[in-house]
Design an enzyme around this catalytic site. Structure first.
Site, PDB file in Angstrom:
ATOM      1  N   PRO A   9      12.945  -6.654  -6.930  1.00  0.00           N
ATOM      2  CA  PRO A   9      13.498  -7.980  -6.686  1.00  0.00           C
ATOM      3  C   PRO A   9      12.565  -8.939  -5.942  1.00  0.00           C
ATOM      4  O   PRO A   9      11.840  -8.540  -5.034  1.00  0.00           O
ATOM      5  CB  PRO A   9      14.753  -7.702  -5.853  1.00  0.00           C
ATOM      6  CG  PRO A   9      14.576  -6.337  -5.313  1.00  0.00           C
ATOM      7  CD  PRO A   9      13.734  -5.589  -6.303  1.00  0.00           C
ATOM      8  N   ARG A  17       7.093 -17.291  -2.422  1.00  0.00           N
ATOM      9  CA  ARG A  17       7.159 -16.448  -1.221  1.00  0.00           C
ATOM     10  C   ARG A  17       6.018 -16.772  -0.262  1.00  0.00           C
ATOM     11  O   ARG A  17       5.121 -17.538  -0.597  1.00  0.00           O
ATOM     12  CB  ARG A  17       7.181 -14.967  -1.630  1.00  0.00           C
ATOM     13  CG  ARG A  17       8.428 -14.662  -2.455  1.00  0.00           C
ATOM     14  CD  ARG A  17       8.612 -13.203  -2.735  1.00  0.00           C
ATOM     15  NE  ARG A  17       9.138 -12.487  -1.568  1.00  0.00           N
ATOM     16  CZ  ARG A  17       9.409 -11.178  -1.593  1.00  0.00           C
ATOM     17  NH1 ARG A  17       9.206 -10.462  -2.687  1.00  0.00           N
ATOM     18  NH2 ARG A  17       9.881 -10.592  -0.516  1.00  0.00           N
ATOM     19  N   TYR A  22       1.992 -12.444   0.887  1.00  0.00           N
ATOM     20  CA  TYR A  22       1.934 -11.944  -0.496  1.00  0.00           C
ATOM     21  C   TYR A  22       0.770 -12.523  -1.315  1.00  0.00           C
ATOM     22  O   TYR A  22       0.614 -12.172  -2.480  1.00  0.00           O
ATOM     23  CB  TYR A  22       3.266 -12.230  -1.199  1.00  0.00           C
ATOM     24  CG  TYR A  22       4.412 -11.460  -0.569  1.00  0.00           C
ATOM     25  CD1 TYR A  22       4.447 -10.072  -0.631  1.00  0.00           C
ATOM     26  CD2 TYR A  22       5.433 -12.117   0.120  1.00  0.00           C
ATOM     27  CE1 TYR A  22       5.474  -9.356  -0.026  1.00  0.00           C
ATOM     28  CE2 TYR A  22       6.466 -11.408   0.716  1.00  0.00           C
ATOM     29  CZ  TYR A  22       6.476 -10.028   0.635  1.00  0.00           C
ATOM     30  OH  TYR A  22       7.490  -9.313   1.231  1.00  0.00           O
ATOM     31  N   ALA A  76      12.189  -4.838  -1.989  1.00  0.00           N
ATOM     32  CA  ALA A  76      13.144  -4.515  -0.906  1.00  0.00           C
ATOM     33  C   ALA A  76      13.943  -3.246  -1.208  1.00  0.00           C
ATOM     34  O   ALA A  76      14.402  -2.571  -0.272  1.00  0.00           O
ATOM     35  CB  ALA A  76      14.077  -5.693  -0.665  1.00  0.00           C
ATOM     36  N   ASP A  86      16.811   8.436  -6.407  1.00  0.00           N
ATOM     37  CA  ASP A  86      17.275   9.553  -7.247  1.00  0.00           C
ATOM     38  C   ASP A  86      16.707   9.448  -8.664  1.00  0.00           C
ATOM     39  O   ASP A  86      16.347  10.467  -9.271  1.00  0.00           O
ATOM     40  CB  ASP A  86      18.814   9.575  -7.317  1.00  0.00           C
ATOM     41  CG  ASP A  86      19.449  10.117  -6.037  1.00  0.00           C
ATOM     42  OD1 ASP A  86      18.714  10.666  -5.187  1.00  0.00           O
ATOM     43  OD2 ASP A  86      20.683   9.982  -5.899  1.00  0.00           O
ATOM     44  N   GLU A  97       3.614   4.582  -5.867  1.00  0.00           N
ATOM     45  CA  GLU A  97       4.311   3.447  -5.242  1.00  0.00           C
ATOM     46  C   GLU A  97       3.254   2.445  -4.773  1.00  0.00           C
ATOM     47  O   GLU A  97       2.235   2.854  -4.197  1.00  0.00           O
ATOM     48  CB  GLU A  97       5.131   3.972  -4.053  1.00  0.00           C
ATOM     49  CG  GLU A  97       5.884   2.897  -3.284  1.00  0.00           C
ATOM     50  CD  GLU A  97       6.588   3.480  -2.044  1.00  0.00           C
ATOM     51  OE1 GLU A  97       6.708   4.717  -1.922  1.00  0.00           O
ATOM     52  OE2 GLU A  97       6.994   2.671  -1.198  1.00  0.00           O
ATOM     53  N   HIS A  99       2.557  -1.588  -2.898  1.00  0.00           N
ATOM     54  CA  HIS A  99       3.052  -2.789  -2.223  1.00  0.00           C
ATOM     55  C   HIS A  99       1.891  -3.759  -2.045  1.00  0.00           C
ATOM     56  O   HIS A  99       0.763  -3.337  -1.756  1.00  0.00           O
ATOM     57  CB  HIS A  99       3.637  -2.455  -0.847  1.00  0.00           C
ATOM     58  CG  HIS A  99       4.813  -1.532  -0.938  1.00  0.00           C
ATOM     59  ND1 HIS A  99       6.070  -1.969  -1.290  1.00  0.00           N
ATOM     60  CD2 HIS A  99       4.907  -0.190  -0.774  1.00  0.00           C
ATOM     61  CE1 HIS A  99       6.895  -0.929  -1.325  1.00  0.00           C
ATOM     62  NE2 HIS A  99       6.216   0.161  -1.024  1.00  0.00           N
ATOM     63  N   SER A 101       1.877  -6.136   0.368  1.00  0.00           N
ATOM     64  CA  SER A 101       1.671  -6.154   1.820  1.00  0.00           C
ATOM     65  C   SER A 101       1.668  -4.708   2.331  1.00  0.00           C
ATOM     66  O   SER A 101       1.883  -3.772   1.548  1.00  0.00           O
ATOM     67  CB  SER A 101       2.802  -6.949   2.490  1.00  0.00           C
ATOM     68  OG  SER A 101       4.037  -6.268   2.327  1.00  0.00           O
ATOM     69  N   ARG A 106       4.808  -4.357   9.258  1.00  0.00           N
ATOM     70  CA  ARG A 106       5.777  -5.462   9.303  1.00  0.00           C
ATOM     71  C   ARG A 106       7.054  -5.034  10.051  1.00  0.00           C
ATOM     72  O   ARG A 106       7.005  -4.114  10.856  1.00  0.00           O
ATOM     73  CB  ARG A 106       6.045  -5.923   7.862  1.00  0.00           C
ATOM     74  CG  ARG A 106       4.760  -6.415   7.169  1.00  0.00           C
ATOM     75  CD  ARG A 106       5.023  -6.850   5.747  1.00  0.00           C
ATOM     76  NE  ARG A 106       5.963  -7.974   5.711  1.00  0.00           N
ATOM     77  CZ  ARG A 106       6.597  -8.358   4.594  1.00  0.00           C
ATOM     78  NH1 ARG A 106       6.367  -7.727   3.447  1.00  0.00           N
ATOM     79  NH2 ARG A 106       7.433  -9.374   4.626  1.00  0.00           N
TER      80      ARG A 106
HETATM   81  C1  DQA Z   1       6.860  -5.530  -0.951  1.00  0.00           C
HETATM   82  C2  DQA Z   1       7.222  -5.171   0.498  1.00  0.00           C
HETATM   83  C3  DQA Z   1       8.727  -5.129   0.673  1.00  0.00           C
HETATM   84  O1  DQA Z   1       9.055  -4.820   2.020  1.00  0.00           O
HETATM   85  C4  DQA Z   1       9.346  -6.472   0.344  1.00  0.00           C
HETATM   86  O2  DQA Z   1      10.757  -6.410   0.429  1.00  0.00           O
HETATM   87  C5  DQA Z   1       8.907  -7.009  -0.980  1.00  0.00           C
HETATM   88  C6  DQA Z   1       7.533  -6.804  -1.409  1.00  0.00           C
HETATM   89  C7  DQA Z   1       5.341  -5.723  -1.120  1.00  0.00           C
HETATM   90  O3  DQA Z   1       4.882  -5.674  -2.265  1.00  0.00           O
HETATM   91  O4  DQA Z   1       4.630  -5.960  -0.145  1.00  0.00           O
HETATM   92  O5  DQA Z   1       9.668  -7.712  -1.651  1.00  0.00           O
HETATM   93  O6  DQA Z   1       7.252  -4.448  -1.773  1.00  0.00           O
END
Ligand code: DQA
Length: 144
Positions: A9, A17, A22, A76, A86, A97, A99, A101, A106
């Site tokens: 999301p 944003r 970001y 998020a 799951d 995974e 991200h 950031s 944070r």
């Molecule tokens: C995020 C980090 C998450 O905490 C945040 O809710 C996001 C983006 C990132 O790519 O840094 O929406 O996944």
């Protein structure tokens, strides 16, 4: 080889944003960057984004059935979606995974990931390059 690159999301609205967190790429620019980086690694990236937990779960089920490797920025949902956790647990091919950031640098609620325990690894904090690094890592994992 096809790689699914899933995004959760609000990532579709990156242009709105906080750019100090970001970066300045829009989602469509990020998508192009991922597709190009994937080609350099010899992958075909299928980049998708949804704000819906249900849609993301369906895509993870699809990846589990087809044994497709997944690079995943759950946004998020990372921090609280046990349903997505799951679904991630059912994957058969590698899961990385990512991200943009560094959530650990944070707010405290971002320090928990309910996805990390189901992933081969996590790459965070390098902006769009998190995805490029994840593609490189995926290359090593799928060759192994
Ligand atoms: C995020 C980090 C998450 O905490 C945040 O809710 C996001 C983006 C990132 O790519 O840094 O929406 O996944």
């Amino acid at each position: 080889m096809k790689i699914l690159v899933l995004n959760g999301p609000n990532l579709g609205r990156l242009d709105l944003r906080d750019s100090s967190i970001y970066g300045s790429m829009s989602f469509s620019q990020l998508q192009e960057f991922i597709e190009e980086s994937a080609q350099e690694c010899g992958f075909l990236a299928d980049v998708r984004q949804s704000d819906s937990e249900s849609q993301i779960i369906s895509w993870l089920h699809e990846a589990a059935d087809s044994k497709t490797p997944v690079i995943f920025n759950p946004a998020a949902f990372t921090h609280y979606s046990y349903a997505i956790g799951d679904a991630a647990a059912m994957l058969k091919a590698p899961l990385i995974e990512v991200h943009l950031s560094n959530p650990l640098a944070r707010e405290e609620f971002r320090h928990t990931s309910v996805i990390s325990g189901h992933a081969n690894g996590t790459i965070a904090g390098f902006g769009p390059h998190s995805y490029r690094l994840a593609l490189e890592a995926m290359c090593t994992l799928v060759k192994a």
